[in-house]
Motif scaffolding. Structure first.
Motif, PDB file in Angstrom:
ATOM      1  N   PHE A   6     -12.231 -75.519  53.141  1.00 45.41           N
ATOM      2  CA  PHE A   6     -11.942 -74.130  54.176  1.00 45.41           C
ATOM      3  C   PHE A   6     -10.409 -74.014  53.972  1.00 45.41           C
ATOM      4  N   GLY A   7     -10.138 -72.888  54.125  1.00 42.25           N
ATOM      5  CA  GLY A   7      -8.604 -72.429  53.664  1.00 42.25           C
ATOM      6  C   GLY A   7      -8.018 -72.259  55.191  1.00 42.25           C
ATOM      7  N   GLY A   8      -6.480 -71.868  55.098  1.00 47.10           N
ATOM      8  CA  GLY A   8      -5.734 -71.855  56.232  1.00 47.10           C
ATOM      9  C   GLY A   8      -6.200 -70.899  57.376  1.00 47.10           C
ATOM     10  N   THR A   9      -6.980 -69.961  57.015  1.00 53.49           N
ATOM     11  CA  THR A   9      -7.264 -68.960  58.122  1.00 53.49           C
ATOM     12  C   THR A   9      -8.503 -69.715  58.903  1.00 53.49           C
ATOM     13  N   SER A  10      -9.376 -70.344  57.861  1.00 51.59           N
ATOM     14  CA  SER A  10     -10.416 -71.037  58.506  1.00 51.59           C
ATOM     15  C   SER A  10     -10.210 -72.093  59.426  1.00 51.59           C
ATOM     16  N   VAL A  11      -8.983 -72.561  59.276  1.00 49.49           N
ATOM     17  CA  VAL A  11      -8.764 -73.640  60.326  1.00 49.49           C
ATOM     18  C   VAL A  11      -7.550 -73.302  61.163  1.00 49.49           C
ATOM     19  N   GLY A  12      -7.172 -72.031  61.150  1.00 48.28           N
ATOM     20  CA  GLY A  12      -6.194 -71.456  61.757  1.00 48.28           C
ATOM     21  C   GLY A  12      -6.070 -71.450  63.327  1.00 48.28           C
ATOM     22  N   SER A  13      -6.916 -71.724  63.985  1.00 49.95           N
ATOM     23  CA  SER A  13      -7.097 -71.687  65.398  1.00 49.95           C
ATOM     24  C   SER A  13      -8.129 -73.011  65.952  1.00 49.95           C
ATOM     25  N   ALA A  14      -8.096 -73.037  67.152  1.00 45.01           N
ATOM     26  CA  ALA A  14      -9.238 -73.974  67.857  1.00 45.01           C
ATOM     27  C   ALA A  14     -10.655 -73.307  67.541  1.00 45.01           C
ATOM     28  N   GLU A  15     -10.642 -72.011  67.794  1.00 43.01           N
ATOM     29  CA  GLU A  15     -11.779 -71.457  67.790  1.00 43.01           C
ATOM     30  C   GLU A  15     -12.415 -71.537  66.207  1.00 43.01           C
ATOM     31  N   ARG A  16     -11.521 -71.308  65.297  1.00 49.61           N
ATOM     32  CA  ARG A  16     -12.058 -71.298  63.912  1.00 49.61           C
ATOM     33  C   ARG A  16     -12.361 -72.914  63.568  1.00 49.61           C
ATOM     34  N   MET A  17     -11.553 -73.631  63.935  1.00 51.49           N
ATOM     35  CA  MET A  17     -11.991 -74.938  63.632  1.00 51.49           C
ATOM     36  C   MET A  17     -13.279 -75.489  64.180  1.00 51.49           C
TER      37      MET A  17
END
Ligand code: ADP
Ligand code: ASP
Ligand code: MG
Length: 441
Positions: A6-17
């Motif tokens: 998973f790239g940076g945007t995919s872990v970029g916020s709590a919601e994404r995580m």
């Protein structure tokens, strides 16, 4: 075993995580490779620049700038008091570390240690969240098993160390690890260059004999042109390893240039998927795929320098090209494109650190002309040499631009065109209209 990255945007916020956690929990055993939270590695690079500039006040300020973003991320992601305390303590430790370097003794070793912190943070936060949710997962440190030598992965060593690490957790089906970072032959923290988490996933896939490597990002697969510069691009369902490698090497940012190689060695499919739209098909990269589409995609790479060497002695002579190539080899500088005529050879490079010495040596062989600010635009597909309409379409589409070189026939997969960078966007758009008309798609 599956490997997901998973790239940076995919872990970029709590919601994404949280979205990532939904994607990775359950099903087959997986190793999940995470990038740093988006923007973090860029900020870490800026912190290093401040240290190099001996500006400690700026370095400290840049570290403090992380605080609001990570405070919110932790607050939104974690709800147990104990995990919040642990996450906040981790961040305090990282802030202290990032501020602890000496401006008078700052070099590449410290720089690489700083660059590694983004992935160390994101994986720990993800692991805390999974723990809070009661998922049976383990955080495995990439620095323990991702070994490199001269910047190359040491496959045998990685395989041995990875299997020993996995064996420490016999009852775990979900492993979380860091992309990008590794340990080099001097036991120092190192990395696989910017965007290197994709490459980590493929190396791990090859070393774990994974069934599939999945690269999860912010777009639904490899598009048929660069979506940052061209409107109306579409995802390509399938690419061969060679097509994907050419696209990645020639600028398709969705993949680190070396990602395909380890998977190709073991015939492991690489699937590109969209974290935000998991149901979208994405792109599958494998040994073969549909040959009926002549042009799969178009990519472009900036920062190219063109060098022309003209020698009257090249006429009817042999040995000239060998001498030219020898100079590039002496300075470990790869050549991307090359065209020759009876009296001159033109070639391109994107590694320019040794350029002054290279030019000095080339001047002993003939008259040298250098053009910088060039871009290579690359049209990629299968059997491009068998379909004359593609190359004629490319030439016709670009007739209004200052094309400096064309390379055609070197491989069946690729037509490369060198143009001034100022014309790059126009070239991508012109090729898009010309090549994706009814008859060619
Ligand atoms: P990640 O942070 O997940 O590694 P990247 O930013 O490295 O993501 O790669 C995804 C981006 O690559 C997309 O958002 C898109 O702008 C860019 N990109 C460039 N060329 C292409 C292409 N041909 N197809 C899809 N995406 C591309
Ligand atoms: N975090 C690293 C970078 O931003 C590696 C990656 O995201 O793949 O380059
Ligand atoms: Mg990337």
């Amino acid at each position: 075993m599956l490997v997901y990255k998973f790239g940076g945007t995919s872990v970029g916020s709590a919601e994404r995580m949280m979205q990532v956690s939904d994607i990775i929990t359950g099903g087959e055993q997986k190793i999940v490779v995470l990038s740093a939270v988006s923007g973090t590695t860029n900020s870490l690079v800026t912190i290093c620049d401040a240290y190099y500039a001996k500006d400690k006040t700026l370095a400290d300020k840049l570290v403090e700038d992380f605080r609001p973003k990570y405070d919110k991320h932790i607050y939104d992601l974690l709800h147990d008091e104990a995990s919040r305390v642990e996450a906040n303590a981790l961040m305090e430790e990282k802030y202290a570390l990032l501020k602890s370097y000496d401006i008078n003794d700052f070099s590449e070793v410290q720089e690489r240690e700083i660059h590694a912190q983004g992935e160390l943070i994101s994986t720990k936060l993800m692991q805390l969240y999974l723990q809070e949710k009661g998922v049976n997962s383990a955080l495995i440190p990439a620095l323990d098993f991702m070994r490199t030598e001269n910047g190359e992965p040491l496959y045998g060593e990685i395989e041995k160390r990875l299997s020993a690490t996995l064996a420490q957790h016999p009852n775990v089906d979900l492993f979380i690890t860091q992309g990008y970072i590794c340990t080099n032959e001097f036991e120092q923290v190192d990395n696989l260059k910017r965007g290197g988490s994709d490459y980590t996933a493929s190396i791990i896939g090859a070393c774990a004999n994974a069934k599939e490597v999945q690269i999860w990002t912010d777009i639904d697969g490899m598009h048929n042109n660069d979506p940052r510069f061209v409107e109306g691009t579409k995802a390509v369902e399938c690419l061969t390893y060679d097509e994907a490698a050419e696209l990645a090497y020639f600028g398709a940012k969705i993949l680190h240039p070396l990602t395909v190689l380890p998977a190709k060695k073991k015939d492991i499919p690489v699937r590109l998927k969209n974290t935000m739209v998991p149901e979208a098909f994405g792109t599958v990269i494998g040994p073969t795929c549909d040959e009926s589409i002549p042009v799969k995609s178009i990519a472009a790479k900036n920062g190219i320098v063109a060098i022309k060497i003209r020698s009257s002695r090249m006429l009817m002579a042999y040995g000239f090209l060998k001498n030219v190539f020898q100079i590039f080899e002496d300075y470990k500088t790869p050549i991307d494109m090359i065209t020759t005529s009876e009296v001159a050879v033109s070639l391109t490079v994107d590694k320019t650190d040794a350029l002054p010495q290279i030019i000095e040596d080339l001047e002993k062989l003939g008259c040298v002309e250098v053009d910088d600010n060039q871009s290579i635009v690359c049209v990629v597909g299968q059997n491009l040499i068998e379909d004359a309409s593609v190359v004629s379409g490319v030439v016709k589409a670009l007739e209004s631009l200052k094309v400096r070189m064309i390379s055609y026939g070197g491989s069946a997969n690729n037509i490369s065109i060198l143009i001034p960078t100022e014309n790059k966007n126009e070239a991508l758009n012109l090729l898009h209209s010309a090549l994706y008309n009814e008859s060619l798609v």
